[in-house]
Motif scaffolding. Structure first.
Motif, PDB file in Angstrom:
ATOM      1  N   LEU A 142       0.826  -1.210   0.000  1.00 33.86           N
ATOM      2  CA  LEU A 142       0.000   0.000   0.000  1.00 33.86           C
ATOM      3  C   LEU A 142       0.861   1.261   0.000  1.00 33.86           C
ATOM      4  O   LEU A 142       0.526   2.254  -0.653  1.00 33.86           O
ATOM      5  N   ILE A 143       1.969   1.204   0.731  1.00 33.73           N
ATOM      6  CA  ILE A 143       2.884   2.351   0.728  1.00 33.73           C
ATOM      7  C   ILE A 143       3.439   2.580  -0.675  1.00 33.73           C
ATOM      8  O   ILE A 143       3.519   3.719  -1.158  1.00 33.73           O
ATOM      9  N   SER A 144       3.803   1.499  -1.340  1.00 34.27           N
ATOM     10  CA  SER A 144       4.322   1.621  -2.705  1.00 34.27           C
ATOM     11  C   SER A 144       3.275   2.206  -3.638  1.00 34.27           C
ATOM     12  O   SER A 144       3.592   3.009  -4.529  1.00 34.27           O
ATOM     13  N   LEU A 145       2.010   1.841  -3.438  1.00 30.95           N
ATOM     14  CA  LEU A 145       0.942   2.376  -4.281  1.00 30.95           C
ATOM     15  C   LEU A 145       0.720   3.861  -4.044  1.00 30.95           C
ATOM     16  O   LEU A 145       0.604   4.648  -4.987  1.00 30.95           O
ATOM     17  N   LEU A 146       0.667   4.235  -2.751  1.00 34.55           N
ATOM     18  CA  LEU A 146       0.331   5.611  -2.422  1.00 34.55           C
ATOM     19  C   LEU A 146       1.458   6.578  -2.756  1.00 34.55           C
ATOM     20  O   LEU A 146       1.234   7.674  -3.244  1.00 34.55           O
ATOM     21  N   GLN A 147       2.682   6.151  -2.511  1.00 31.54           N
ATOM     22  CA  GLN A 147       3.811   7.056  -2.697  1.00 31.54           C
ATOM     23  C   GLN A 147       4.443   6.946  -4.075  1.00 31.54           C
ATOM     24  O   GLN A 147       5.216   7.806  -4.472  1.00 31.54           O
ATOM     25  N   GLY A 148       4.126   5.879  -4.773  1.00 30.65           N
ATOM     26  CA  GLY A 148       4.703   5.696  -6.084  1.00 30.65           C
ATOM     27  C   GLY A 148       6.198   5.439  -6.066  1.00 30.65           C
ATOM     28  O   GLY A 148       6.913   5.776  -7.023  1.00 30.65           O
ATOM     29  N   ILE A 149       6.705   4.863  -4.991  1.00 27.60           N
ATOM     30  CA  ILE A 149       8.136   4.579  -4.893  1.00 27.60           C
ATOM     31  C   ILE A 149       8.397   3.141  -5.302  1.00 27.60           C
ATOM     32  O   ILE A 149       7.499   2.297  -5.324  1.00 27.60           O
ATOM     33  N   GLN A 150       9.639   2.842  -5.604  1.00 25.06           N
ATOM     34  CA  GLN A 150      10.016   1.527  -6.073  1.00 25.06           C
ATOM     35  C   GLN A 150      10.110   0.531  -4.912  1.00 25.06           C
ATOM     36  O   GLN A 150      10.422   0.917  -3.770  1.00 25.06           O
ATOM     37  N   PRO A 151       9.865  -0.770  -5.173  1.00 24.39           N
ATOM     38  CA  PRO A 151       9.971  -1.777  -4.121  1.00 24.39           C
ATOM     39  C   PRO A 151      11.335  -1.787  -3.433  1.00 24.39           C
ATOM     40  O   PRO A 151      11.423  -1.979  -2.218  1.00 24.39           O
ATOM     41  N   GLY A 152      12.400  -1.585  -4.209  1.00 29.70           N
ATOM     42  CA  GLY A 152      13.731  -1.565  -3.610  1.00 29.70           C
ATOM     43  C   GLY A 152      13.886  -0.462  -2.589  1.00 29.70           C
ATOM     44  O   GLY A 152      14.542  -0.644  -1.548  1.00 29.70           O
ATOM     45  N   GLN A 153      13.278   0.691  -2.843  1.00 29.72           N
ATOM     46  CA  GLN A 153      13.349   1.794  -1.891  1.00 29.72           C
ATOM     47  C   GLN A 153      12.576   1.484  -0.615  1.00 29.72           C
ATOM     48  O   GLN A 153      12.989   1.867   0.482  1.00 29.72           O
ATOM     49  N   VAL A 154      11.464   0.786  -0.763  1.00 32.14           N
ATOM     50  CA  VAL A 154      10.695   0.380   0.414  1.00 32.14           C
ATOM     51  C   VAL A 154      11.524  -0.580   1.276  1.00 32.14           C
ATOM     52  O   VAL A 154      11.575  -0.454   2.508  1.00 32.14           O
ATOM     53  N   VAL A 155      12.172  -1.539   0.632  1.00 32.90           N
ATOM     54  CA  VAL A 155      12.992  -2.518   1.365  1.00 32.90           C
ATOM     55  C   VAL A 155      14.162  -1.825   2.040  1.00 32.90           C
ATOM     56  O   VAL A 155      14.520  -2.150   3.176  1.00 32.90           O
ATOM     57  N   GLU A 156      14.778  -0.847   1.375  1.00 32.71           N
ATOM     58  CA  GLU A 156      15.880  -0.093   1.979  1.00 32.71           C
ATOM     59  C   GLU A 156      15.431   0.626   3.246  1.00 32.71           C
ATOM     60  O   GLU A 156      16.176   0.709   4.230  1.00 32.71           O
ATOM     61  N   ALA A 157      14.236   1.162   3.221  1.00 32.19           N
ATOM     62  CA  ALA A 157      13.746   1.956   4.353  1.00 32.19           C
ATOM     63  C   ALA A 157      13.252   1.100   5.514  1.00 32.19           C
ATOM     64  O   ALA A 157      13.099   1.613   6.629  1.00 32.19           O
ATOM     65  N   LEU A 158      13.008  -0.183   5.281  1.00 30.34           N
ATOM     66  CA  LEU A 158      12.444  -1.039   6.331  1.00 30.34           C
ATOM     67  C   LEU A 158      13.257  -1.032   7.629  1.00 30.34           C
ATOM     68  O   LEU A 158      12.700  -0.812   8.709  1.00 30.34           O
TER      69      LEU A 158
END
Length: 426
Positions: A132-148
């Motif tokens: 859902l974060i990826s959908l709302l923010q339009g960021i790449q999956p790799g960036q989400v994993v980096e921020a975890l």
């Protein structure tokens, strides 16, 4: 081995010492250790905490833990250290792929994929918010994993703080625990292994046990709802951690029932466990992934007497090789051993810690080195280490008012050095 089975050894030696045949001989060998244990048991934790001036600002300690863990999580992604921006962590590419798969599907299919296929459907509650974060923010999956890790490190430190503050009733001890959590192998192995779901589930476990310890003698609907919700959250985040935590909670509840002759605790835990198994069955019936029992059977099929025979080599492998030696934090392990021989079964918080370690120690002896490492990761090591450090400084600091603070500061700096070196060597 001392951490896992030291408590049982103390019980065994105490029984042998009462024997008329060999008791005097055994007593001559264990006398100095017995005197040390008696001395540690006589420590007043409140007085020891009061003498450690460095701990008089627990909220500042918590802020230090939160900030430090967030900074450490960013370190491996610094451009000068990781110019290519490669993902850090063995399992990190898996999370990136699962999120990419979800993003490539329509919304209903993406949710179904999280429940059915990603990680064999074992962690939908972890993946769906990331999706859902990826959908709302339009960021790449790799960036989400980096921020975890930047989020998970502070979350675990805060959860351990709440657990100790509620259970032991001391903010000072809770502040020390939060700092040791930020620099523990829960953080370094979580980063290096990419164990993000396990990392979050451990934080949820601390919160679950916090509510369990605060449950009153009478039935409380809000706290029962909190127990139920946190149980399901752990189950849908990391089922292995759910099995361990709910087993520990059930044993703890049975011990409370035997003590008070009131069955409410046990029935509450049985209800929570049955609800979890029902949800797991419905997930299996609806989406088709393995149930917890089926998954547990595949994991434990390799366990047996052979692993018990080679338990010592397995322990060495799990600590020194499974995660690049990050579990072999000798200071953390040594400090965690100290309170296990002194904790009182009469104190419910301390009883829970004893049961937690002993419950994990029984199956651990029959597991291979990799699964031993995963079991060790789920132990409350920073909590035990904070208690152990406090007990030791209370002995070393007698008559020397500055010693407790200096020893605690040195331990924190040593732990921070361990965590920083781990991040820079990834």
């Amino acid at each position: 081995m001392g951490l896992l089975y030291g408590r049982l050894l103390v019980y065994g030696v105490a029984r042998i010492r009462r024997s008329k045949a060999v008791g005097p001989t055994v007593a001559s060998f264990v006398g100095p250790v017995a005197r040390l244990v008696r001395s540690l048991r006589s420590v007043n934790l409140d007085e020891a905490l009061e003498s450690a001036k460095i701990l008089q600002h627990p909220q500042l300690m918590l802020a230090l833990a939160v900030a430090s863990s967030a900074i450490l999580a960013f370190m491996p992604y610094r451009p000068d250290i990781n110019p290519s921006g490669s993902l850090v962590g063995i399992d990190s590419p898996l999370y990136q792929d699962w999120l990419s798969q979800m993003l490539s599907r329509p919304f209903p299919d993406a949710i179904e994929y999280a429940f059915a296929e990603a990680a064999l459907g074992s962690r939908p509650l972890f993946l769906i918010p990331l999706y859902l974060i990826s959908l709302l923010q339009g960021i790449q999956p790799g960036q989400v994993v980096e921020a975890l890790p930047i989020a998970l490190g502070p979350i675990l430190s805060a959860a351990s703080f709440l657990f100790v503050r509620s259970g032991q009733g001391s903010e000072r001890l809770a502040g020390l625990t939060a700092v040791l959590t930020a620099f523990s192998f829960n953080f370094t192995v979580g980063m290096w292994g990419g164990y993000y779901a396990n990392w979050l589930a451990l934080a949820e476990a601390y919160l679950f046990l916090t509510v369990l310890l605060s449950f009153p003698q009478y039935f409380s609907l809000p706290k029962f709802a909190a127990l139920m919700g946190l149980s399901l959250a752990i189950l849908l985040t990391h089922p292995w951690t759910w099995v361990l935590v709910l087993t520990v909670s059930l044993v703890f509840s049975i011990s409370i029932t035997k003590e008070t002759k009131q069955h409410s605790y046990t029935w509450i835990m049985v209800t929570v466990i049955l609800a979890g198994l029902t949800v797991d069955f419905l997930k299996n019936w609806t989406f088709g992934p393995r149930t917890v029992a089926e998954d547990l059977a595949t994991k434990t099929s390799i366990a047996g007497i052979h692993e018990l025979v080679v338990a010592w080599p397995n322990i060495i492998d799990s600590l020194l090789f499974t995660h690049g030696g990050l579990l072999a934090n000798s200071l953390l392990l040594a400090l965690a051993v100290v309170p296990l021989v002194t904790l009182s079964f009469q104190d419910r918080f301390q009883r829970l810690l004893i049961i937690w370690v002993l419950t994990a120690g029984i199956p651990l002896a029959f597991l291979d080195s990799y699964h031993q490492a995963r079991m060790i990761y789920d132990l409350p090591m920073p909590v035990l280490a904070a208690l152990g450090l406090l007990l030791l400084v209370s002995q070393m600091g007698k008559g020397k008012s500055r010693w407790p603070g200096l020893i605690i500061l040195l331990t924190i700096l040593f732990s921070a050095n361990y965590a920083l070196r781990a991040m820079l060597q990834l």
